[in-house]
Motif scaffolding. Sequence first.
Motif, short mmCIF file in Angstrom:
data_model
loop_
_atom_site.label_atom_id
_atom_site.label_comp_id
_atom_site.label_asym_id
_atom_site.label_seq_id
_atom_site.Cartn_x
_atom_site.Cartn_y
_atom_site.Cartn_z
N UNK A 20 69.85 68.88 6.25
CA UNK A 20 69.77 67.71 5.36
C UNK A 20 68.38 67.52 4.77
N UNK A 21 67.35 67.71 5.58
CA UNK A 21 66.01 67.29 5.19
C UNK A 21 65.07 68.40 4.76
N UNK A 22 65.35 69.65 5.17
CA UNK A 22 64.34 70.69 4.96
C UNK A 22 64.83 71.92 4.20
N UNK A 23 66.12 72.14 4.18
CA UNK A 23 66.63 73.32 3.48
C UNK A 23 66.97 72.96 2.03
N UNK A 24 66.60 73.83 1.11
CA UNK A 24 66.88 73.60 -0.31
C UNK A 24 67.67 74.77 -0.88
N UNK A 25 68.64 74.45 -1.71
CA UNK A 25 69.45 75.47 -2.36
C UNK A 25 68.62 76.14 -3.46
N UNK A 26 68.76 77.45 -3.57
CA UNK A 26 68.07 78.18 -4.63
C UNK A 26 68.66 77.80 -5.98
#
Length: 298
Positions: free
Chosen positions: A151-157
């Motif tokens: 939720x807080x740290x992973x970002x979609x390319x």
Amino acid sequence: MSLVAVLIANAARPAITDAVLAAARSVLATEHQPHMLHGEIAAELLVPGAPAAAAALTARLRAALAGEPIDIAVLPADRHRRKRLLLADMDSTMIEQECLDELADTIGLKAQVSAITERAMRGDIAFEPALRERVALLRDVSAGVIDALIRDRLTLTPGGRTLVRTMRAHGARTCLVSGGFTLFTGPIADMLGFHEHHANRLGLRDGRLTGSVEEPVVGRREKRATLIDLRTRLGLDAGETLAVGDGANDLDMLGEAGLGVAFRAKPGVAAAARVRIEHGDLTALLHLQGFAASDFVI
């Protein structure tokens, strides 16, 4: 027989100018007019020639346009150009992080784990022992932190959701296949819209990581086997498949696919892959298949 030369820039830095297109036509010795796929972001040119000439033409075009922020690929302009199966790596491909590295950061071990990850993805050390070594360092970490990490740290390319949605809308099967873990691939696959996902399973006891990986380990051979299994199940030709990844454990999968794409990959992986994307986002994979921006499903 015909080939198609595809030129792709990043939407944040449009670069497919009239001058670039004129230079490309000259190098390729084609009389065909460019077909604009997306403004100054993507274009293609039809080139007479056999598939065996694609690699040499790609190299010549890259040399002529060296210094431009443009990805270049020369591909067969055949009936299998639009693929019916997509297999995609997750870490540093469909998402911008390495999940194990971020998980290690919760206990202050990111630098140590990241160093092992980098060596494994470059191909300097074997994937499976490197995976086990990293997971062992995470023993006793609460599995409950994973939802917060996602939720807080992973970002979609950028472009990933559009890639998956557009291919699905045009009848392709989509699969997220990762040397990471199902606790991450499940939610990420749902966020991006993949049909299915395949990954490793972390050992768990009483809600905490045991520091082990369940068998069988999804590594380089298993990624390729997943592609072959899905291709066979769907009754597809090899040329109807697309795979994308960034690390050494993706190379067998990329080599097996009809179109294997190294996406912002480690140098050795980029050099080995038939097609590499260094500037564009993941919608570049749609342009490689001849999709225009107007075809995208956002």
